[in-house]
Design a protein around this motif. Structure first.
Motif, PDB file in Angstrom:
ATOM      1  N   ASP A  86       5.361   7.491  -3.692  1.00 27.48           N
ATOM      2  CA  ASP A  86       4.244   6.914  -4.440  1.00 27.48           C
ATOM      3  C   ASP A  86       3.163   7.995  -4.522  1.00 27.48           C
TER       4      ASP A  86
ATOM      5  N   GLY B 243      -1.136   1.816 -11.398  1.00 33.68           N
ATOM      6  CA  GLY B 243      -0.290   2.240 -10.291  1.00 33.68           C
ATOM      7  C   GLY B 243       0.544   1.082  -9.768  1.00 33.68           C
ATOM      8  N   THR B 244      -0.041  -0.097  -9.761  1.00 34.11           N
ATOM      9  CA  THR B 244       0.677  -1.302  -9.330  1.00 34.11           C
ATOM     10  C   THR B 244       1.950  -1.486 -10.147  1.00 34.11           C
TER      11      THR B 244
ATOM     12  N   TYR C 232      -0.197   1.558   0.816  1.00 34.60           N
ATOM     13  CA  TYR C 232      -0.513   0.649  -0.290  1.00 34.60           C
ATOM     14  C   TYR C 232       0.222   1.115  -1.533  1.00 34.60           C
TER      15      TYR C 232
ATOM     16  N   LYS D 122      -3.891   6.959 -11.446  1.00 31.94           N
ATOM     17  CA  LYS D 122      -5.153   7.645 -11.135  1.00 31.94           C
ATOM     18  C   LYS D 122      -5.379   8.909 -11.981  1.00 31.94           C
TER      19      LYS D 122
ATOM     20  N   VAL E 282       0.711   8.019  -6.689  1.00 27.45           N
ATOM     21  CA  VAL E 282      -0.423   7.512  -7.477  1.00 27.45           C
ATOM     22  C   VAL E 282      -1.719   8.224  -7.048  1.00 27.45           C
ATOM     23  N   MET E 283      -1.823   8.488  -5.746  1.00 25.51           N
ATOM     24  CA  MET E 283      -3.003   9.177  -5.231  1.00 25.51           C
ATOM     25  C   MET E 283      -2.820  10.688  -5.209  1.00 25.51           C
TER      26      MET E 283
ATOM     27  N   GLY F 105      -0.025  -0.830  -4.550  1.00 26.84           N
ATOM     28  CA  GLY F 105      -0.469  -1.793  -5.549  1.00 26.84           C
ATOM     29  C   GLY F 105      -0.282  -3.196  -5.014  1.00 26.84           C
TER      30      GLY F 105
ATOM     31  N   ASN G 148      -4.372   5.218   2.161  1.00 25.10           N
ATOM     32  CA  ASN G 148      -4.890   3.859   2.138  1.00 25.10           C
ATOM     33  C   ASN G 148      -5.064   3.262   3.531  1.00 25.10           C
TER      34      ASN G 148
HETATM   35  C1  LIG Z   1      -4.272   3.133  -6.093  1.00 30.38           C
HETATM   36  C2  LIG Z   1      -2.899   3.123  -5.607  1.00 30.38           C
HETATM   37  C3  LIG Z   1      -1.925   2.293  -6.157  1.00 30.38           C
HETATM   38  C4  LIG Z   1      -2.253   1.212  -7.153  1.00 30.38           C
HETATM   39  O1  LIG Z   1      -2.736   1.708  -8.340  1.00 30.38           O
HETATM   40  P1  LIG Z   1      -3.592   0.711  -9.288  1.00 30.38           P
HETATM   41  O2  LIG Z   1      -3.805   1.523 -10.517  1.00 30.38           O
HETATM   42  O3  LIG Z   1      -4.827   0.391  -8.525  1.00 30.38           O
HETATM   43  O4  LIG Z   1      -2.759  -0.486  -9.539  1.00 30.38           O
HETATM   44  C5  LIG Z   1      -0.626   2.445  -5.742  1.00 30.38           C
HETATM   45  N1  LIG Z   1      -0.290   3.362  -4.829  1.00 30.38           N
HETATM   46  C6  LIG Z   1      -1.203   4.171  -4.252  1.00 30.38           C
HETATM   47  C7  LIG Z   1      -0.758   5.187  -3.272  1.00 30.38           C
HETATM   48  C8  LIG Z   1      -2.537   4.066  -4.612  1.00 30.38           C
HETATM   49  O5  LIG Z   1      -3.427   4.841  -4.010  1.00 30.38           O
END
Ligand SMILES: *Cc1c(COP(=O)(O)O)cnc(C)c1O
Length: 428
Positions: free
Chosen positions: A239, A117-118, A144, A267, A241-242, A146, A211
Motif C-alpha cells: 500500500d 486510496g480506499t 491503515y 495522495k 498510498v502514502m 482506507g 498510520n
Molecule cells: C490515506 C491512506 C489510505 C486511504 O486513502 P484515502 O484516499 O483516504 O481513501 C490508504 N492507505 C494508506 C497507507 C493511507 O495512508
C-alpha cells in the motif's frame, strides 16, 4: 480566542455534518479544542479563517509534496476545466499519466485509476482474491488501508484515535477473512500461513508504516514477507498510498529495494485532487474487467481534472528527482534539531523518521509496531500539539499520524519550528 471564527464555523458544521467534518481525524478529538478552518494555502503555509498563518506539516496528509497551490498543477487544472470536467469516455490524458507512472515505478505494466486510496486498496484485494482464487488476506495491526470493511480490523490512526478499531457495521464474516499480524514480526505472519495453508490470497502492508506514527520496516522484514509470499503463491500488496511518489520516484519499492506484486497509490498521485490507483504486472492486471473477470468500475475514475493535476505533479517529480533528497534533508534537519533539544530534557521520547515521514512519540520504548506506538503518552502529545499550534506550527492532530513535509518548507520555516519546539520544551 485565536479561533473564534473557526469555532463558529465548527458549530454550524456540526448541525449538518456528522461531527462537523468529512473525515474523522480533522475533528481534533484526540487533541481537544477547535478544529482549525482553512481559508486558503500557498507553499508551506496555511491561512486559516481566523487570520493566522500556520506552517503546515501535514500537507493535506501527503499530497501537497511540493507545497500548496503549486503553480504547474494549478495551471493544468484551470486549463483543463475550460474543456469540461467529466465525460465518462476515455481521454488521451489517462494514457499519458499511465505511461508516466509505468515509467517511474518499478515492476508494473498496467495501472487502473480510481478516486481514493480506499478504493485502490479495496480493489487491489479483490483483484488478488480473483487472481489467486483464495479468500483470506493478512493485514498488520496499526496499518491503515482506507475504510473498506476488510481493513477495519485494528486499522491505525483515525480508527485508533476514536477507540473503534473494529467498527460496528463490519460483519463477522468479513472480519474472519482478514488475518491480523504484527508489524516487524515475521513470526506472526508465519503462524497464519501455517494455520491457513493455501488460503491466503495476499499480504497487504504499508511498506513504511505511517498510520501509527511513522514506523520504518526493520532490516529483513519486507524481504521476509517477499520470501513468504513467494513460497506460498501469495501476492504481496504494497500500500503505497502514502509512500508512493514521496519516498522516491518508484516509491517504497525503489527506496527499500523490495518489489511487491500489486501496488496501491493515492495522495501525491492526484496532486491534491481525489485520485487513487492500483497497478501490477500485466498477467495480474489482465484479470480485471473488461479484460478479465474481476469487476471494478467508476463513473469519475480517470477524471480529466484529477488526471491533469496528477500528470503535472508527476511530471515535475519525474523531471526533478532531487526533490526527494531535498525533502529528506529537510526532515533530517528537523529531526536532528528536535533530538538536540529533547536530549536536554529528561522526558522519555522516540523520534521515528523515514525519508520525509516522521513522528515524535512520548515513550521510552522503541516504537516498532502498533503495541509500542500505543504506549505513547497522549496527554503529553496534546500539550505538545497545542503548544506548537499556538506558535503557528500545524502538526497532525493525532499521535498516530506521521508528519508529511513538503518541499516548499524553507530553512527559515524549520528554524521557526525548532524555536517553537524549544519554547514548548521549556514549559514542559
Ligand atoms: C490515506 C491512506 C489510505 C486511504 O486513502 P484515502 O484516499 O483516504 O481513501 C490508504 N492507505 C494508506 C497507507 C493511507 O495512508
Amino acid at each position: 480566542m485565536r479561533y473564534q471564527r473557526s469555532s463558529t464555523l465548527f458549530q454550524s458544521a456540526q448541525n449538518v455534518i456528522p461531527g462537523g467534518v468529512n473525515s474523522p481525524v480533522r475533528a481534533f478529538k484526540a487533541v481537544g479544542g477547535t478544529p482549525v478552518f482553512v481559508e486558503k494555502a500557498k507553499g508551506a503555509y496555511l491561512y486559516d479563517e481566523d487570520g493566522n498563518t500556520l506552517i503546515d506539516y501535514i500537507s493535506s496528509w501527503g499530497p501537497m509534496i511540493l507545497g500548496h497551490a503549486f503553480e504547474p498543477v494549478i495551471e493544468a487544472v484551470k486549463e483543463r476545466a475550460d474543456k469540461g470536467t467529466s465525460y465518462g469516455m476515455p481521454t488521451e490524458l489517462e494514457t499519458q499519466i499511465a505511461e508516466l507512472v509505468v515509467e517511474m515505478v518499478p515492476n508494473i505494466d498496467k495501472i487502473r485509476m480510481v478516486n481514493s486510496g480506499t478504493e485502490a486498496c479495496m480493489s487491489a484485494v479483490r483483484l488478488a482474491r480473483g487472481y489467486t482464487q483464495r479468500e483470506k488476506i493478512i493485514k498488520f495491526a496499526g496499518c491503515y488501508h482506507g475504510h473498506s470493511d476488510a481493513f477495519l480490523i485494528q486499522a491505525g490512526s483515525g480508527a485508533v484515535t476514536f477507540g473503534a478499531p473494529n467498527s460496528p457495521g463490519v460483519t463477522q464474516g468479513t472480519a474472519k477473512d482478514s488475518l491480523l499480524a504484527q508489524y516487524n514480526d515475521l513470526e506472526s505472519v508465519r503462524n497464519h500461513f501455517e494455520q491457513h495453508p493455501e488460503q491466503i490470497a495476499a499480504i497487504i502492508v504499508e511498506p513504511v508504516a505511517g498510520n501509527m506514527g511513522c514506523i520504518p520496516p526493520q532490516a529483513g522484514f519486507m524481504e521476509g514477507l517477499r520470501k513468504m509470499c513467494d513460497a506460498h503463491q501469495t501476492l504481496l500488496i504494497f500500500d503505497e498510498v502514502m509512500t508512493g511518489f514521496r519516498l522516491a520516484k518508484g516509491g517504497a519499492q525503489e527506496s527499500l529495494g523490495v518489489t511487491a506484486d500489486l501496488m496501491t497509490y493515492g495522495k501525491v498521485l492526484g496532486g491534491g485532487l481525489p485520485v487513487g490507483a492500483f497497478a501490477a504486472r500485466e498477467e495480474i492486471m489482465n484479470h480485471l474487467a473488461p479484460e478479465g473477470p474481476v469487476y471494478q468500475a467508476g463513473t469519475l475514475s480517470g477524471n480529466p481534472l484529477a488526471m491533469a493535476a496528477g500528470y503535472a505533479m508527476l511530471t515535475h517529480l519525474n523531471e526533478n528527482p532531487q526533490v526527494f533528497s531535498s525533502l529528506e534533508n529537510k526532515a533530517k534537519v528537523l529531526e536532528q534539531g528536535m533530538i538536540a533539544l529533547l536530549d536536554k530534557k529528561s522526558k522519555p521520547y522516540q523520534i521515528n523518521r523515514y525519508g520525509s515521514m516522521m513522528s515524535l512519540h512520548f515513550t521510552d520504548q522503541a516504537v516498532v509496531d502498533f503495541k509500542t506506538a500505543a504506549l505513547g503518552n497522549n496527554d503529553h502529545f496534546k500539550t505538545y500539539f497545542h503548544a506548537m499550534l499556538d506558535r503557528g506550527v500545524y502538526l497532525p492532530p493525532s499521535a498516530f499520524e506521521s508528519y508529511f513535509l513538503n518541499d516548499a518548507l524553507s530553512e527559515k520555516d524549520i528554524d521557526f519550528t525548532l524555536n517553537a519546539f524549544q519554547e514548548y520544551l521549556e514549559s514542559f
